[in-house]
Write a protein that holds these residues in place. Structure first.
Motif, PDB file in Angstrom:
ATOM      1  N   GLN A  98       0.837  -1.210   0.000  1.00 25.92           N
ATOM      2  CA  GLN A  98       0.000   0.000   0.000  1.00 25.92           C
ATOM      3  C   GLN A  98       0.868   1.255   0.000  1.00 25.92           C
ATOM      4  OE1 GLN A  98      -2.927  -0.133  -0.829  1.00 25.92           O
ATOM      5  NE2 GLN A  98      -3.982  -1.919   0.000  1.00 25.92           N
ATOM      6  N   TYR A  99       2.023   1.163   0.618  1.00 33.24           N
ATOM      7  CA  TYR A  99       2.975   2.289   0.615  1.00 33.24           C
ATOM      8  C   TYR A  99       3.439   2.559  -0.814  1.00 33.24           C
ATOM      9  CZ  TYR A  99       7.323   4.816   1.782  1.00 33.24           C
ATOM     10  OH  TYR A  99       8.332   5.738   1.870  1.00 33.24           O
ATOM     11  N   LEU A 100       3.780   1.499  -1.522  1.00 33.38           N
ATOM     12  CA  LEU A 100       4.213   1.665  -2.913  1.00 33.38           C
ATOM     13  C   LEU A 100       3.082   2.238  -3.767  1.00 33.38           C
ATOM     14  CD1 LEU A 100       6.290  -1.612  -3.470  1.00 33.38           C
ATOM     15  CD2 LEU A 100       7.167   0.727  -3.330  1.00 33.38           C
ATOM     16  N   LEU A 101       1.865   1.853  -3.433  1.00 31.10           N
ATOM     17  CA  LEU A 101       0.715   2.336  -4.204  1.00 31.10           C
ATOM     18  C   LEU A 101       0.284   3.746  -3.792  1.00 31.10           C
ATOM     19  CD1 LEU A 101      -1.424  -0.947  -4.216  1.00 31.10           C
ATOM     20  CD2 LEU A 101      -0.603   0.238  -6.257  1.00 31.10           C
ATOM     21  N   GLY A 102       0.943   4.266  -2.770  1.00 30.22           N
ATOM     22  CA  GLY A 102       0.591   5.617  -2.310  1.00 30.22           C
ATOM     23  C   GLY A 102      -0.569   5.643  -1.335  1.00 30.22           C
TER      24      GLY A 102
END
Ligand SMILES: Cc1ncc(C[n+]2csc(CCOP(=O)(O)OP(=O)(O)O)c2C)c(N)n1
Ligand SMILES: [Mg+2]
Length: 800
Positions: A98-102
Motif C-alpha cells: 500500500q505504501y508503494l501504491l501511495g
C-alpha cells in the motif's frame, strides 16, 4: 514433499494474462516489497526508542514467504471489485504494498506496531480504509471471506447492488497452520451448503507454523478436503528454475529428491544453503539409479549459490508459476491454491524451524541492505535499489487493475426506521415471543426496513421465534427449492421455501459461522455498497461457542443485532448445560456490542427500534438482546418519550423513589416479577423506596465509565451519567438490592457510583434442572430472597 503440482505447460487461457515484461516489473516490485516489509520490522525493533523495554516483534519470515504471491495479487490480479483478507503475520507486506501504491504513509510504517502506527495485524478499524478484512486470530480472516461471498450473492440476487457490475472475488491469504482451526471446517461445510462462488483461498504452504514444521503430506489432506466440498484445488509446487532443471539430464532425479525429501529436512537445508543441498542430494539418491551420472553432472553445473537458488525456487516464490496458477481460474467456482513456499525465503532466517518470531540481527540486516542495493539513509525510498527503470515501474503500477480502486469503503442510503415498532398487545408474554411478533409485524408491514433485514440462525430458527418471519420472507438460497412437506400437504407451522428472494440464511449448528456470517452481512454496506440490517439468533449460552468470532465481528465494526434466547436459569427444565450465567458480563465487556436485557415487550420494541438506528449510526455499533422464554405479566401502560429514552439509555424507575429514600430494588430481565413482588412488601418497611428497571447494565456502566475517563482528562464538560442521575434521589446512606438471572457482578458495581451499599443477587454457579421457582429459590433470586437480603442489609457492620 511429494507429489507434483500442475506443470507449467498447462495453459488454460489461450494467452497468458502476463508478458515477460510484466514478470520483470513484478519481480522488481517483489524485491521492493521484501525490502520494505523486512525493514519496517527491523526499524520497529532496533531503531526506535523503546522506553518500556517490551519486545516489539513482527514476523519477517512469515512475510518473506508471501512476497511473490502478494505482489502478483496486488499489482496484477486484484481488481477494484475484489476484497482480500491478508494472513495476520503478513501485515507488513500489505503495508509495504500500500505504501508503494501511495495508500500508506511513511510515518505509519515508521511507527509500525507503535501508537498510531501501522497495525501488527491488518485492521479495518485501526489501519486505514485499504484493509477489507481484519485478521489476527488465525482461521477467522479466511472463513469470513466465504461469508462475504455469500453476502455478495445475497445482495446481487436481490438487486440491492447492481448486477451489471462484475462480482468481486473474495480472497484470503492463509497461513497453512490456520487450517488447524476448527472454524475452517465449520465454514467450509456451511458455505458448501450455500453453494458459494467467487471465493479464493491462497494457502501459503511453507509447512511451518509457530512452533515447528508441519506433517508430511498435509497438502494431500488439505486438497482432499477442499475437493470434497466442491472447491477447485490448484497446487503449485515448483518454480520456473526447478522446472527448467527437471528438463535437463539428471533432472528426473533432482525432482525425485525434492518429492521424497521430508518437510523438516527440506526446511533445514533451505537454512543451511548450497553445499548442504549437494551433500544431501547425493546421499539420498541411490548410486544404483541409471541416470546418477547425469545428476552428478547437473549438480556440478551449478555453483553452491545457484544450486541453493534452484532448490528454494518453489512455486510460491516463482513469479511466473504464481501468475500462471492464478491464470488457471476461468470460472466462479471457489478455488483453493496451495503454494509451496519457504518461510523466511530470501532472508538468513529461511527455513529455520524457530524463525516464526525470529528477527534479523543488525549485521544480517546490513548485509541484506547491501545485497538489495539500498543506500544508507534511503531505506524508506520506495524505489531505492531498483534494477529496472523507475518510470517504467511506476507506469506498470498505475496500470494495475487494483490501482483503479478509489473507494475502499462503499456507501448506501440509510434505512428509515419508524418512530415506534408495532407490537400486538398481550397481557402476559415473554421477551422472546415478543421478539418474534415484532419481527412478524415488520415483515407484514413491508417497505425498505423489511426488505433490508436479513436473519440468520445456526439451526435454532424456530426455537428462537424466527419462524413467523421466515414464513413470510422465505429462506435464502441461490436455487429455488419448494418445501416438500408443504407440497405434500403435510401440516406444519413452518413454510420453508428457498429462493434467491428469501431473507433468512439458515446455517448448520455452528455458532462460529453465525458470527462470521453476521460479520460479513454486517459489513455489506462498506464492502459492497448495499446496506443490510442483519439479525442473528442463537441460544444465549452458546455465545461462548463462537465468542472469538463474535469478538472478531465487533473488532471489524460489523453491524448486526444478536438475539440470544433463551437465557439464564429461567430456562429451568433444560438444565445446567443450557443455562447461561456469565453472558451479561460478556455483553458489558465486549466493545462494539451494546447489550440489553429487557423485561417487558414494550421495552423490547423500543430497544429494537433504537437498535436498528444505532446499527446505522456512524459511531454506533452492534446490539445484543438477551431474552427469555418466561412469560411475564405486562405492565399496562403507554410509554412516554422520557421513559423510552431512559429505556435505551439503560434504565428507568418503574417505581420512582421519594427524595431521600433509603432503599431500592434494582432488577434486570426475567426476574421483574420477583422484584415487583418483593417491592410491594418492602415498600412498607422502606417508605418511599424505588424500583429500578435496568434494561442495559452495559450501557449504564460504560457510559458512566466513559464519563469518568473524561473527568480524568478534564473533557467531561460537567456532564452527568445516566446512572448518576438515576441514583441521585436516594439518600447517601441508602442501600439497594440488585437482582439478575445471570452473574451478579453485572449489577453489583452500581454501589460505586454514589457510594451506596449493595446486596447483589444473581447466579454464579452451574445450574440444574427444575422449575424456574425451584431454581430462583436455589439461587436466591426469588422475591423472598430479595426480602431477606433487604432485611439483612442494615445489619452489615459499620466500618469504624
Ligand atoms: C487463534 C490464534 N491462536 C494462536 C495464535 C498465535 N499464532 C500466531 S501465528 C501462529 C502460527 C501460524 O502459522 P501459519 O498460519 O502457518 O503462518 P506462517 O507464519 O507460517 O505463514 C500462531 C499459533 C493466533 N494468532 N491466533
Ligand atoms: Mg506456515
Amino acid at each position: 514433499m511429494a507429489p507434483d503440482g500442475p506443470t507449467m505447460d498447462l495453459p488454460t487461457r489461450p494467452t497468458p494474462s502476463y508478458s515477460d515484461e510484466d514478470i520483470r516489473m513484478l519481480e522488481a516490485l517483489e524485491r521492493r516489497v521484501r525490502w520494505l516489509s523486512t525493514w519496517t520490522i527491523h526499524n520497529a525493533n532496533h531503531l526506535r526508542d523503546n522506553p518500556d523495554g517490551v519486545k516489539v516483534g513482527g514476523h519477517q519470515s512469515s512475510c518473506a514467504s508471501i512476497n511473490t504471491i502478494m505482489t502478483a495479487l496486488y499489482f496484477h490480479v486484484l481488481t477494484e471489485h475484489d476484497r482480500i483478507a491478508v494472513k495476520p503475520h503478513g501485515s507488513p507486506v500489505m503495508h509495504a504494498i500500500q505504501y508503494l501504491l501511495g495508500n500508506q504513509t511513511q510515518e505509519r510504517l515508521k511507527d509500525f506496531r507503535g501508537y498510531g502506527g501501522a497495525q501488527s495485524y491488518p485492521s479495518r478499524t485501526k489501519d486505514n480504509e485499504t484493509v477489507d478484512f481484519s485478521t489476527g486470530s488465525v482461521g477467522l480472516g479466511a472463513a469470513v471471506t466465504n461469508f462475504a461471498a455469500l453476502t455478495q450473492d445475497y445482495l446481487r440476487m436481490k438487486g440491492i447492488t447492481p448486477t451489471e457490475r462484475p462480482p468481486g472475488r473474495m480472497m484470503a491469504i492463509v497461513g497453512d497452520a490456520e487450517l488447524d482451526e476448527g472454524n475452517i471446517y465449520e465454514c467450509l461445510m456451511d458455505t458448501w451448503k450455500h453453494d458459494i462462488r467467487n471465493c479464493w483461498w491462497i494457502i501459503d504452504y511453507n509447512r511451518q507454523s509457530l512452533d515447528g514444521v508441519v506433517n508430511e503430506h498435509l497438502f494431500r489432506v488439505i486438497g482432499r478436503m477442499f475437493r470434497s466440498v466442491g472447491w477447485n484445488v490448484i497446487t503449485v509446487k515448483y518454480g520456473r528454475k526447478q522446472m527448467d532443471a527437471f528438463k535437463k539430464p539428471g533432472g528426473r532425479l533432482l525432482k525425485k529428491f525434492i518429492n521424497e525429501c521430508p518437510n523438516d529436512v527440506y526446511s533445514a537445508l533451505a537454512f543451511q544453503g548450497g553445499s548442504a543441498w549437494r551433500r544431501q542430494i547425493l546421499e539420498d539418491i541411490s548410486a544404483g539409479e541409471e541416470d546418477i551420472g547425469e545428476l552428478h553432472d547437473l549438480l556440478n553445473s551449478y555453483s553452491d549459490d545457484e544450486l541453493h537458488a534452484v532448490m528454494t525456487n518453489l512455486g510460491g516464490h516463482s513469479m511466473e508459476a504464481v501468475l500462471h496458477a492464478f491464470d488457471q481460474v476461468t470460472d466462479d467456482r471457489p478455488t483453493c491454491f496451495i503454494f509451496y513456499t519457504i518461510k523466511g525465503f530470501g532472508l538468513p532466517l529461511m527455513g529455520h524451524k524457530d524463525n516464526h518470531a525470529g528477527l534479523m540481527t543488525p549485521d544480517q540486516m546490513a548485509a541484506f541492505q547491501q545485497a538489495e542495493g539500498v543506500r544508507e539513509g534511503r531505506e524508506w525510498e520506495p524505489f531505492e535499489g531498483l534494477d529496472v527503470p523507475e518510470a517504467q515501474v511506476r507506469t506498470f503500477m498505475q496500470k494495475a487493475p487494483y490501482a483503479s480502486r478509489k473507494a475502499f469503503r462503499m456507501h448506501d442510503q440509510r434505512i428509515p426506521v419508524p418512530d415506534a415498532l408495532t407490537l400486538p398487545a398481550q397481557e402476559r408474554t415473554s421477551t422472546q415471543e415478543a421478539f418474534g411478533r415484532i419481527l412478524n409485524e415488520i415483515a407484514r408491514a413491508g417497505g425498505l426496513l423489511a426488505e433490508r433485514i436479513v436473519t440468520t440462525s445456526p439451526d435454532v430458527t424456530v426455537s428462537t421465534n424466527l419462524g413467523p418471519w421466515v414464513n413470510q420472507r422465505g429462506l435464502f438460497g441461490r436455487h429455488q427449492k419448494e418445501d416438500a412437506f408443504r407440497e405434500r400437504k403435510v401440516p406444519s407451522a413452518q413454510k420453508w421455501n428457498r429462493s434467491p428472494k428469501g431473507q433468512h440464511i439458515e446455517l448448520g449448528i455452528a455458532e462460529n459461522d453465525l458470527f462470521l456470517n453476521l460479520a460479513a452481512l454486517g459489513l455489506s454496506e462498506s464492502l459492497f455498497g448495499g446496506r443490510l440490517l442483519p439479525i442473528g439468533t442463537l441460544y444465549d449460552p452458546f455465545i461462548a461457542r463462537g465468542l472469538d468470532s463474535l469478538n472478531y465481528a465487533c473488532y471489524m465494526d460489523a453491524r448486526f443485532m444478536l438475539v440470544a434466547t433463551p437465557s439464564g436459569v429461567t430456562l429451568a427444565p433444560e438444565g445446567g448445560a443450557h443455562q447461561s450465567i456469565s453472558t451479561p458480563l460478556i455483553g458489558m465487556g465486549q466493545p462494539g456490542l451494546l447489550s440489553f436485557e429487557p423485561s417487558f415487550a414494550d421495552e423490547l420494541a423500543e430497544i429494537m427500534r433504537f437498535g436498528f438506528e444505532y446499527m446505522q449510526e456512524e459511531d454506533g455499533g452492534s446490539v445484543y438482546l438477551r431474552l427469555s422464554t418466561r412469560p411475564v405479566q405486562q405492565v399496562q401502560r403507554e410509554l412516554d418519550a422520557e421513559t423510552k429514552r431512559h429505556i435505551t439509555k439503560g434504565g428507568y424507575w418503574l417505581r420512582e423513589p421519594k427524595r431521600g429514600a433509603t432503599f431500592a430494588i434494582v432488577y434486570t430481565g426475567a426476574v421483574a416479577q420477583q422484584a415487583l413482588e418483593a417491592f410491594d412488601i418492602l415498600e412498607e418497611r422502606f417508605p418511599g423506596a424505588g424500583l429500578l428497571a435496568v434494561t442495559s447494565a452495559d450501557r449504564l456502566y460504560n457510559d458512566w465509565q466513559a464519563l469518568e475517563r473524561a473527568r480524568i482528562k478534564g473533557t467531561d464538560g460537567g456532564a452527568m451519567a445516566h446512572i448518576e442521575d438515576l441514583l441521585e434521589p436516594l439518600a447517601s446512606n441508602a442501600r439497594f438490592c440488585t437482582v439478575i438471572d445471570g452473574h451478579p457482578a453485572a449489577l453489583a458495581w452500581m454501589g460505586a457510583v454514589r457510594g451506596h451499599s449493595v446486596a447483589p443477587l444473581g447466579v454464579d454457579h452451574f445450574g440444574q434442572t427444575g422449575t424456574p421457582s425451584d431454581l430462583y429459590d436455589h439461587f436466591a433470586i426469588d422475591a423472598q430472597s430479595i426480602e431477606k437480603a433487604a432485611e439483612r442489609m442494615p445489619k452489615v457492620p459499620k466500618q469504624v
